[in-house]
Design a protein around this motif. Sequence first.
Motif, PDB file in Angstrom:
ATOM      1  N   SER A 192       0.938  -1.206  -0.060  1.00 52.10           N
ATOM      2  CA  SER A 192       0.036  -0.206  -0.054  1.00 52.10           C
ATOM      3  C   SER A 192       0.761   1.143  -0.055  1.00 52.10           C
ATOM      4  CB  SER A 192      -1.073  -0.093   1.301  1.00 52.10           C
ATOM      5  OG  SER A 192      -0.220  -0.043   2.382  1.00 52.10           O
ATOM      6  N   SER A 193       2.053   1.161   0.498  1.00 50.39           N
ATOM      7  CA  SER A 193       2.831   2.426   0.519  1.00 50.39           C
ATOM      8  C   SER A 193       3.517   2.712  -0.799  1.00 50.39           C
ATOM      9  CB  SER A 193       3.900   2.161   1.597  1.00 50.39           C
ATOM     10  OG  SER A 193       4.819   0.885   1.396  1.00 50.39           O
ATOM     11  N   CYS A 194       3.355   1.831  -1.707  1.00 51.88           N
ATOM     12  CA  CYS A 194       4.118   2.080  -3.046  1.00 51.88           C
ATOM     13  C   CYS A 194       3.124   1.449  -4.223  1.00 51.88           C
ATOM     14  CB  CYS A 194       5.361   1.558  -3.337  1.00 51.88           C
ATOM     15  SG  CYS A 194       6.351   2.254  -4.634  1.00 51.88           S
ATOM     16  N   ASP A 195       1.864   2.034  -4.296  1.00 46.53           N
ATOM     17  CA  ASP A 195       0.764   1.318  -5.031  1.00 46.53           C
ATOM     18  C   ASP A 195       0.367   2.144  -6.411  1.00 46.53           C
ATOM     19  OD1 ASP A 195      -1.204  -0.170  -5.673  1.00 46.53           O
ATOM     20  OD2 ASP A 195      -2.729   0.611  -4.068  1.00 46.53           O
ATOM     21  N   PHE A 196       0.992   2.225  -7.187  1.00 47.60           N
ATOM     22  CA  PHE A 196       0.886   2.800  -8.649  1.00 47.60           C
ATOM     23  C   PHE A 196      -0.206   2.138  -9.331  1.00 47.60           C
ATOM     24  CE2 PHE A 196       5.697   3.977  -8.177  1.00 47.60           C
ATOM     25  CZ  PHE A 196       5.452   5.415  -8.287  1.00 47.60           C
ATOM     26  N   GLY A 197      -0.939   2.953 -10.319  1.00 46.88           N
ATOM     27  CA  GLY A 197      -1.970   2.426 -11.032  1.00 46.88           C
ATOM     28  C   GLY A 197      -1.592   1.643 -11.921  1.00 46.88           C
ATOM     29  N   THR A 198      -0.478   1.395 -12.465  1.00 47.68           N
ATOM     30  CA  THR A 198      -0.064   0.402 -13.417  1.00 47.68           C
ATOM     31  C   THR A 198       1.254  -0.063 -12.970  1.00 47.68           C
ATOM     32  OG1 THR A 198       1.257   1.930 -14.908  1.00 47.68           O
ATOM     33  CG2 THR A 198      -1.113   1.977 -15.168  1.00 47.68           C
ATOM     34  N   GLY A 199       1.750  -0.976 -14.016  1.00 50.57           N
ATOM     35  CA  GLY A 199       2.969  -1.803 -13.410  1.00 50.57           C
ATOM     36  C   GLY A 199       4.157  -0.917 -13.786  1.00 50.57           C
ATOM     37  N   GLY A 200       3.976   0.299 -14.601  1.00 47.06           N
ATOM     38  CA  GLY A 200       4.982   1.099 -15.207  1.00 47.06           C
ATOM     39  C   GLY A 200       5.063   1.192 -16.470  1.00 47.06           C
ATOM     40  N   PHE A 201       5.982   1.945 -16.969  1.00 49.09           N
ATOM     41  CA  PHE A 201       6.195   2.309 -18.332  1.00 49.09           C
ATOM     42  C   PHE A 201       7.337   1.419 -18.891  1.00 49.09           C
ATOM     43  CE2 PHE A 201       8.865   5.290 -21.332  1.00 49.09           C
ATOM     44  CZ  PHE A 201       7.776   5.255 -22.368  1.00 49.09           C
ATOM     45  N   ASN A 202       6.951   0.815 -20.258  1.00 48.51           N
ATOM     46  CA  ASN A 202       7.826  -0.037 -20.855  1.00 48.51           C
ATOM     47  C   ASN A 202       8.601   0.642 -21.849  1.00 48.51           C
ATOM     48  OD1 ASN A 202       8.958  -2.068 -22.340  1.00 48.51           O
ATOM     49  ND2 ASN A 202       7.337  -3.457 -22.334  1.00 48.51           N
ATOM     50  N   THR A 203       9.743   0.951 -21.574  1.00 47.19           N
ATOM     51  CA  THR A 203      10.779   1.688 -22.395  1.00 47.19           C
ATOM     52  C   THR A 203      10.698   0.769 -23.797  1.00 47.19           C
ATOM     53  OG1 THR A 203      12.600   1.231 -21.640  1.00 47.19           O
ATOM     54  CG2 THR A 203      11.618   2.987 -20.779  1.00 47.19           C
ATOM     55  N   SER A 204      10.914  -0.313 -23.588  1.00 52.59           N
ATOM     56  CA  SER A 204      11.331  -1.218 -24.875  1.00 52.59           C
ATOM     57  C   SER A 204      10.238  -1.251 -25.927  1.00 52.59           C
ATOM     58  CB  SER A 204      11.816  -2.606 -24.483  1.00 52.59           C
ATOM     59  OG  SER A 204      12.793  -2.570 -23.792  1.00 52.59           O
ATOM     60  N   ALA A 205       8.794  -0.919 -25.403  1.00 48.72           N
ATOM     61  CA  ALA A 205       7.631  -1.038 -26.197  1.00 48.72           C
ATOM     62  C   ALA A 205       7.194   0.206 -26.650  1.00 48.72           C
ATOM     63  CB  ALA A 205       6.612  -1.651 -25.391  1.00 48.72           C
ATOM     64  N   SER A 206       8.018   1.425 -26.435  1.00 48.12           N
ATOM     65  CA  SER A 206       7.906   2.595 -27.197  1.00 48.12           C
ATOM     66  C   SER A 206       8.620   2.738 -28.293  1.00 48.12           C
ATOM     67  CB  SER A 206       8.096   3.597 -26.103  1.00 48.12           C
ATOM     68  OG  SER A 206       7.997   4.926 -26.493  1.00 48.12           O
ATOM     69  N   PRO A 207       8.260   2.943 -29.571  1.00 50.39           N
ATOM     70  CA  PRO A 207       8.857   3.190 -30.580  1.00 50.39           C
ATOM     71  C   PRO A 207       9.630   4.281 -30.904  1.00 50.39           C
ATOM     72  CG  PRO A 207       6.527   3.369 -31.252  1.00 50.39           C
ATOM     73  CD  PRO A 207       6.625   2.970 -29.848  1.00 50.39           C
ATOM     74  N   THR A 208       9.128   5.366 -29.793  1.00 48.08           N
ATOM     75  CA  THR A 208       9.805   6.777 -29.902  1.00 48.08           C
ATOM     76  C   THR A 208      10.610   7.157 -28.716  1.00 48.08           C
ATOM     77  OG1 THR A 208       7.557   7.568 -28.878  1.00 48.08           O
ATOM     78  CG2 THR A 208       7.755   7.690 -31.461  1.00 48.08           C
ATOM     79  N   PHE A 209      10.892   6.164 -27.922  1.00 50.10           N
ATOM     80  CA  PHE A 209      11.542   6.506 -26.656  1.00 50.10           C
ATOM     81  C   PHE A 209      13.206   6.390 -26.937  1.00 50.10           C
ATOM     82  CE2 PHE A 209      14.218   5.191 -22.983  1.00 50.10           C
ATOM     83  CZ  PHE A 209      13.724   6.161 -22.102  1.00 50.10           C
ATOM     84  N   GLN A 210      13.930   7.556 -26.482  1.00 47.42           N
ATOM     85  CA  GLN A 210      15.233   7.528 -26.425  1.00 47.42           C
ATOM     86  C   GLN A 210      15.836   7.793 -25.240  1.00 47.42           C
ATOM     87  OE1 GLN A 210      16.268  10.407 -29.484  1.00 47.42           O
ATOM     88  NE2 GLN A 210      15.652   9.126 -31.152  1.00 47.42           N
ATOM     89  N   VAL A 211      16.956   7.155 -24.911  1.00 45.96           N
ATOM     90  CA  VAL A 211      17.725   7.306 -23.541  1.00 45.96           C
ATOM     91  C   VAL A 211      18.456   8.780 -23.514  1.00 45.96           C
ATOM     92  CG1 VAL A 211      19.474   6.664 -21.944  1.00 45.96           C
ATOM     93  CG2 VAL A 211      17.708   4.854 -23.023  1.00 45.96           C
ATOM     94  N   ASP A 212      18.393   9.399 -22.530  1.00 50.68           N
ATOM     95  CA  ASP A 212      19.167  10.601 -22.190  1.00 50.68           C
ATOM     96  C   ASP A 212      20.440   9.963 -21.492  1.00 50.68           C
ATOM     97  OD1 ASP A 212      20.390  13.029 -21.857  1.00 50.68           O
ATOM     98  OD2 ASP A 212      18.695  14.181 -20.792  1.00 50.68           O
ATOM     99  N   PRO A 213      21.594  10.013 -22.124  1.00 52.25           N
ATOM    100  CA  PRO A 213      22.595   9.356 -21.435  1.00 52.25           C
ATOM    101  C   PRO A 213      23.321  10.143 -20.430  1.00 52.25           C
ATOM    102  CG  PRO A 213      23.424  10.051 -23.721  1.00 52.25           C
ATOM    103  CD  PRO A 213      21.672  10.332 -23.594  1.00 52.25           C
ATOM    104  N   ASP A 214      23.840   9.449 -19.629  1.00 52.58           N
ATOM    105  CA  ASP A 214      24.750   9.960 -18.484  1.00 52.58           C
ATOM    106  C   ASP A 214      24.246  11.134 -17.717  1.00 52.58           C
ATOM    107  OD1 ASP A 214      27.117   8.600 -19.606  1.00 52.58           O
ATOM    108  OD2 ASP A 214      27.421   9.994 -21.011  1.00 52.58           O
ATOM    109  N   VAL A 215      22.791  10.913 -17.460  1.00 54.26           N
ATOM    110  CA  VAL A 215      22.098  11.701 -16.370  1.00 54.26           C
ATOM    111  C   VAL A 215      21.390  10.928 -15.672  1.00 54.26           C
ATOM    112  CG1 VAL A 215      22.076  13.472 -18.211  1.00 54.26           C
ATOM    113  CG2 VAL A 215      20.065  11.839 -17.931  1.00 54.26           C
ATOM    114  N   ASN A 216      20.895  11.356 -14.598  1.00 56.32           N
ATOM    115  CA  ASN A 216      19.789  10.545 -13.528  1.00 56.32           C
ATOM    116  C   ASN A 216      18.817  11.642 -13.155  1.00 56.32           C
ATOM    117  OD1 ASN A 216      20.059  11.769 -10.446  1.00 56.32           O
ATOM    118  ND2 ASN A 216      22.227  11.888 -11.392  1.00 56.32           N
ATOM    119  N   PHE A 217      17.624  11.008 -13.020  1.00 57.56           N
ATOM    120  CA  PHE A 217      16.448  11.929 -12.600  1.00 57.56           C
ATOM    121  C   PHE A 217      16.387  11.582 -10.749  1.00 57.56           C
ATOM    122  CE2 PHE A 217      11.896  11.583 -11.476  1.00 57.56           C
ATOM    123  CZ  PHE A 217      11.556  13.035 -11.320  1.00 57.56           C
ATOM    124  N   ASN A 218      16.055  12.813  -9.941  1.00 57.11           N
ATOM    125  CA  ASN A 218      16.034  12.554  -8.720  1.00 57.11           C
ATOM    126  C   ASN A 218      15.411  13.660  -7.959  1.00 57.11           C
ATOM    127  OD1 ASN A 218      16.804  12.234  -5.985  1.00 57.11           O
ATOM    128  ND2 ASN A 218      18.972  12.748  -6.281  1.00 57.11           N
TER     129      ASN A 218
END
Length: 216
Positions: free
Chosen positions: A83-109
């Motif tokens: 219950s303390s980490c209960d998102f509405g979906t299992g998450g974003f599948n980056t591999s299934a997105s035809p338009t996703f591109q990684v931003d290298p050498d950075v982090n989100f925080n």
Amino acid sequence: MRKKSLMQSLRTRRAVQTGSNFTTTVGRSTAIDFDDNYLVNVTIGGQEFLLIADTGSSDTWVPQLGFTCFNASNNQPIPQSASSCDFGTGGFNTSASPTFQVDPDVNFNNTFKSGSSVTGTAGFDTVTVANMSVVNQEIGIVTRAAWQGDSLNTGIMGLASPNLTKVYKGTNPSDDQFPQTRIPYNPFFYSAVQQGLVSNPYFSIALNRGSFENRE
């Protein structure tokens, strides 16, 4: 006591505004119990999510499929379904997105006043809201989350200014310093203006109570 009991009852219900681009939910806030969250339908890389519309932060982020949920008090992993980490979906599948591109050498925080925190990587993808598609939008891809979910939202759509974005140089969140190592970028609405998708550089949000439906 009557007000508290009423709010506890509403926490088990969902409000849907038919025909609107916004879905309004009444549920437990990630910050304050018995508060309200207003969610917006967002499509990222062809995958649909309900994200919290937040004018107090700037990043649009979603958890990555297979993310790790952890307890903020002891930094120990816990099941994603807790219950303390209960998102509405299992998450974003980056591999299934035809338009996703990684931003290298950075982090989100990002850490929130509620005590919740999210860390991960970042990337670029097509983000669509209300039939308005922003291409190459920077988004946070959360791999570790200390999040108090409501089984509806799967992250945040940040609507504040570029001054509050939380993408940093390097891949180690422990090295992040705000604002010294931060990499500013245009949040969703700023990108929409830059790409000529809106004629005027301002927006408003209309909230509608909608109708309540019992959640199954």
